[in-house]
Each structure stands twice: as structure tokens, then as C-alpha cells.
Design a protein around this motif. Structure first.
Motif, PDB file in Angstrom:
ATOM      1  N   THR A  62     -15.115  -4.735   3.144  1.00  0.00           N
ATOM      2  CA  THR A  62     -15.472  -3.313   3.117  1.00  0.00           C
ATOM      3  C   THR A  62     -15.281  -2.716   1.729  1.00  0.00           C
ATOM      4  OG1 THR A  62     -13.253  -2.691   3.838  1.00  0.00           O
ATOM      5  CG2 THR A  62     -14.955  -2.948   5.543  1.00  0.00           C
ATOM      6  N   THR A  63     -14.436  -3.327   0.903  1.00  0.00           N
ATOM      7  CA  THR A  63     -14.242  -2.884  -0.475  1.00  0.00           C
ATOM      8  C   THR A  63     -14.174  -4.104  -1.378  1.00  0.00           C
ATOM      9  OG1 THR A  63     -11.831  -2.916  -0.307  1.00  0.00           O
ATOM     10  CG2 THR A  63     -12.929  -0.832   0.216  1.00  0.00           C
ATOM     11  N   GLY A  64     -14.368  -3.880  -2.654  1.00  0.00           N
ATOM     12  CA  GLY A  64     -14.306  -4.971  -3.620  1.00  0.00           C
ATOM     13  C   GLY A  64     -12.876  -5.297  -4.016  1.00  0.00           C
ATOM     14  N   LEU A  65     -12.716  -6.421  -4.660  1.00  0.00           N
ATOM     15  CA  LEU A  65     -11.399  -6.878  -5.079  1.00  0.00           C
ATOM     16  C   LEU A  65     -10.754  -5.910  -6.063  1.00  0.00           C
ATOM     17  CD1 LEU A  65      -9.260  -9.140  -5.018  1.00  0.00           C
ATOM     18  CD2 LEU A  65     -10.505 -10.254  -6.862  1.00  0.00           C
ATOM     19  N   TYR A  66     -11.539  -5.302  -6.923  1.00  0.00           N
ATOM     20  CA  TYR A  66     -10.991  -4.429  -7.965  1.00  0.00           C
ATOM     21  C   TYR A  66     -11.123  -2.950  -7.628  1.00  0.00           C
ATOM     22  CZ  TYR A  66     -11.079  -8.876 -10.305  1.00  0.00           C
ATOM     23  OH  TYR A  66     -10.886 -10.193 -10.613  1.00  0.00           O
ATOM     24  N   ASP A  67     -11.274  -2.603  -6.359  1.00  0.00           N
ATOM     25  CA  ASP A  67     -11.356  -1.202  -5.930  1.00  0.00           C
ATOM     26  C   ASP A  67      -9.971  -0.670  -5.540  1.00  0.00           C
ATOM     27  OD1 ASP A  67     -14.083  -1.241  -6.319  1.00  0.00           O
ATOM     28  OD2 ASP A  67     -14.534  -1.714  -4.221  1.00  0.00           O
ATOM     29  N   CYS A  68      -8.961  -1.054  -6.295  1.00  0.00           N
ATOM     30  CA  CYS A  68      -7.577  -0.700  -5.946  1.00  0.00           C
ATOM     31  C   CYS A  68      -7.360   0.806  -5.892  1.00  0.00           C
ATOM     32  CB  CYS A  68      -6.615  -1.309  -6.955  1.00  0.00           C
ATOM     33  SG  CYS A  68      -6.639  -3.104  -6.951  1.00  0.00           S
ATOM     34  N   LEU A  69      -8.070   1.560  -6.723  1.00  0.00           N
ATOM     35  CA  LEU A  69      -7.850   3.007  -6.771  1.00  0.00           C
ATOM     36  C   LEU A  69      -8.492   3.746  -5.608  1.00  0.00           C
ATOM     37  CD1 LEU A  69      -8.119   3.628 -10.610  1.00  0.00           C
ATOM     38  CD2 LEU A  69      -6.062   3.474  -9.193  1.00  0.00           C
ATOM     39  N   ASN A  74      -1.356   3.193  -1.978  1.00  0.00           N
ATOM     40  CA  ASN A  74      -1.123   1.756  -1.816  1.00  0.00           C
ATOM     41  C   ASN A  74      -1.170   1.038  -3.157  1.00  0.00           C
ATOM     42  OD1 ASN A  74      -2.775  -1.107  -1.217  1.00  0.00           O
ATOM     43  ND2 ASN A  74      -0.899  -0.748  -0.050  1.00  0.00           N
ATOM     44  N   CYS A  75      -2.036   1.488  -4.052  1.00  0.00           N
ATOM     45  CA  CYS A  75      -2.132   0.878  -5.380  1.00  0.00           C
ATOM     46  C   CYS A  75      -0.805   1.006  -6.126  1.00  0.00           C
ATOM     47  CB  CYS A  75      -3.263   1.540  -6.163  1.00  0.00           C
ATOM     48  SG  CYS A  75      -3.495   0.862  -7.811  1.00  0.00           S
ATOM     49  N   PHE A 149      -1.916  -8.549  -7.239  1.00  0.00           N
ATOM     50  CA  PHE A 149      -1.875  -7.111  -6.941  1.00  0.00           C
ATOM     51  C   PHE A 149      -3.188  -6.661  -6.304  1.00  0.00           C
ATOM     52  CE2 PHE A 149       1.045  -7.472 -10.607  1.00  0.00           C
ATOM     53  CZ  PHE A 149       2.194  -6.985 -10.019  1.00  0.00           C
ATOM     54  N   CYS A 150      -4.289  -7.047  -6.930  1.00  0.00           N
ATOM     55  CA  CYS A 150      -5.608  -6.643  -6.410  1.00  0.00           C
ATOM     56  C   CYS A 150      -5.876  -7.263  -5.042  1.00  0.00           C
ATOM     57  CB  CYS A 150      -6.707  -7.048  -7.390  1.00  0.00           C
ATOM     58  SG  CYS A 150      -6.604  -6.180  -8.961  1.00  0.00           S
ATOM     59  N   ALA A 151      -5.474  -8.517  -4.864  1.00  0.00           N
ATOM     60  CA  ALA A 151      -5.691  -9.194  -3.585  1.00  0.00           C
ATOM     61  C   ALA A 151      -4.906  -8.514  -2.464  1.00  0.00           C
ATOM     62  CB  ALA A 151      -5.300 -10.668  -3.693  1.00  0.00           C
ATOM     63  N   LEU A 152      -3.649  -8.165  -2.728  1.00  0.00           N
ATOM     64  CA  LEU A 152      -2.845  -7.492  -1.706  1.00  0.00           C
ATOM     65  C   LEU A 152      -3.423  -6.124  -1.360  1.00  0.00           C
ATOM     66  CD1 LEU A 152       0.785  -8.309  -2.931  1.00  0.00           C
ATOM     67  CD2 LEU A 152      -0.399  -9.263  -0.949  1.00  0.00           C
ATOM     68  N   CYS A 153      -3.864  -5.392  -2.384  1.00  0.00           N
ATOM     69  CA  CYS A 153      -4.472  -4.078  -2.141  1.00  0.00           C
ATOM     70  C   CYS A 153      -5.753  -4.212  -1.324  1.00  0.00           C
ATOM     71  CB  CYS A 153      -4.777  -3.375  -3.457  1.00  0.00           C
ATOM     72  SG  CYS A 153      -3.330  -2.716  -4.280  1.00  0.00           S
ATOM     73  N   GLN A 154      -6.577  -5.209  -1.649  1.00  0.00           N
ATOM     74  CA  GLN A 154      -7.826  -5.397  -0.904  1.00  0.00           C
ATOM     75  C   GLN A 154      -7.539  -5.758   0.550  1.00  0.00           C
ATOM     76  OE1 GLN A 154     -10.379  -8.731  -1.888  1.00  0.00           O
ATOM     77  NE2 GLN A 154     -12.206  -7.537  -1.372  1.00  0.00           N
ATOM     78  N   ASP A 155      -6.562  -6.624   0.782  1.00  0.00           N
ATOM     79  CA  ASP A 155      -6.194  -6.989   2.158  1.00  0.00           C
ATOM     80  C   ASP A 155      -5.728  -5.759   2.935  1.00  0.00           C
ATOM     81  OD1 ASP A 155      -6.724  -9.556   1.301  1.00  0.00           O
ATOM     82  OD2 ASP A 155      -4.630 -10.208   1.302  1.00  0.00           O
ATOM     83  N   TYR A 156      -4.899  -4.931   2.305  1.00  0.00           N
ATOM     84  CA  TYR A 156      -4.400  -3.706   2.943  1.00  0.00           C
ATOM     85  C   TYR A 156      -5.555  -2.774   3.287  1.00  0.00           C
ATOM     86  CZ  TYR A 156      -1.475   0.471   3.550  1.00  0.00           C
ATOM     87  OH  TYR A 156      -0.854   1.586   4.053  1.00  0.00           O
ATOM     88  N   ARG A 157      -6.460  -2.558   2.325  1.00  0.00           N
ATOM     89  CA  ARG A 157      -7.609  -1.671   2.565  1.00  0.00           C
ATOM     90  C   ARG A 157      -8.510  -2.218   3.656  1.00  0.00           C
ATOM     91  NH1 ARG A 157      -7.896  -2.058  -2.913  1.00  0.00           N
ATOM     92  NH2 ARG A 157      -9.852  -3.211  -2.760  1.00  0.00           N
TER      93      ARG A 157
END
Length: 196
Positions: A62-69, A74-75, A149-157
Motif C-alpha cells: 500500500t506504500t513504498g519502502l521509502y514513504d516513511c514520512l 512511527n517514523c 528503519f524503512c523496512a520496519l516503517c513500511q511493515d507497520y504502515r
């Protein structure tokens, strides 16, 4: 009859075999196994696909790997305490079998040992399996090695976008799904033969 969310149903009524009969031994065994399963799992549901209340298509992130913001809270949490994000994700992905604290503590220890990627990528692989997500843009292990960091954020999102809130417990998510099911309005039934 009580539904615990995504596939485990507890019934206080007797069940019958296909021909309509049930021996006492079969009934006792069925009841004992159901009660034992529920008591030992504390709302842990046997592997069933997660509910998809949002209707999002399976097979794509649903979101990209680098869409942490996209989720700033969560970021920031992941940037300063990645073990908290992994603990929340792991608790929900494993359906409550591991506590948020235990998973986070393991991950924190592995960060200092330098091998946290191996642990993080296992949960990413489980998450991908639940929603048939592609191993993209790179294999899970490499994604966690390059930028955990990005992977964990993407999994959470991903969990949050699919209606599963990692910031609350697994049990709270199950209760939320049960509440959503019970709030459906069912029209009243009429007795046969009643007419105006």
C-alpha cells in the motif's frame, strides 16, 4: 456461539456429523479440544488469512519502502527506538504468541550484536505471506540489511493500512473486529403466517 475474530468459533451447542448423529465420545472430544484450544491460546487464532476490512487488493504494497514520512509518529519512533516498532509488528504478525516487549528486547539485543536483519526479515516474510505481497524492491534480508528503519516503517504502515493497528495489542485488534461484526443491523424476522 462465540466468534473470536478470524476463523475460530466456539460453540456451546452440540455438533453433529454428516449423517446427523454424534456419539458421546465424539462430542466430549470436540468440546474438550475446543475449550483447550481457546484456553491455551488466549485469543490466538489458528492460521487464517487476516480480515481485509479496507478491501485493499492483495499482492501489492500500500506504500513504498521509502514513504516513511507518511506516518511521522512511527517514523520518529522507529528512528530512535526501532525495537519498539519491531515489537509491535511482531506481536500482531505472530497473532499474540510473542509479546511486544519480548520481541523488542530480542531485536534490541540483536541490533547491538549486529545481526538484527535476520530477525527483522523473518517478520517481513510472514507479513508478505499473509497478504501475498511481492518481495520488492529487493529480497527481505537485503532490504533489512540496507535500511531496516524503512523496512520496519513500511511493515507497520502496511498493517495499519489493512486495518490492523500494531500500536495496540493483538487481542484489542480481535475485539475491534468482533465489535465491527456485531454492529451490523439485522432486520427483525417475522413469524410465518403473520400478515397485515
Amino acid at each position: 456461539m462465540k466468534d473470536l475474530g478470524v476463523g475460530l468459533i466456539i460453540s456451546s451447542e452440540k455438533t453433529m456429523s454428516e449423517n446427523g448423529s454424534l456419539t458421546v465420545k465424539e462430542a466430549a472430544a470436540a468440546e474438550d479440544s475446543t475449550v483447550a484450544a481457546v484456553e491455551s491460546t488466549k485469543l490466538m487464532i489458528p492460521f487464517q488469512p487476516y480480515p481485509n476490512p479496507t478491501g485493499l487488493p492483495e499482492g501489492q504494497w500500500t506504500t513504498g519502502l521509502y514513504d516513511c514520512l507518511d506516518d511521522r509518529h512511527n517514523c520518529l519512533m522507529t528512528a530512535f527506538c526501532p525495537w519498539v516498532t519491531l515489537g509491535q509488528n511482531a506481536h500482531v504478525i505472530d497473532r499474540g504468541t510473542i509479546s511486544c516487549f519480548a520481541a523488542g528486547a530480542i531485536y534490541a539485543a540483536l541490533i547491538y550484536a549486529g545481526c538484527n536483519s535476520m530477525y527483522g526479515c523473518t517478520y517481513r516474510a510472514k507479513l508478505r505471506g499473509y497478504f501475498s505481497l511481492p518481495e520488492a524492491p529487493l529480497p527481505d534480508g537485503i532490504v533489512h540489511c540496507i535500511c531496516f528503519f524503512c523496512a520496519l516503517c513500511q511493515d507497520y504502515r502496511e498493517l495499519k493500512n489493512r486495518g490492523i493497528d500494531p500500536s495496540v495489542s493483538w487481542e484489542a485488534n480481535v475485539e475491534n473486529w468482533m465489535d465491527q461484526k456485531t454492529t451490523l443491523i439485522v432486520p427483525p424476522t417475522t413469524e410465518p403466517g403473520m400478515e397485515r
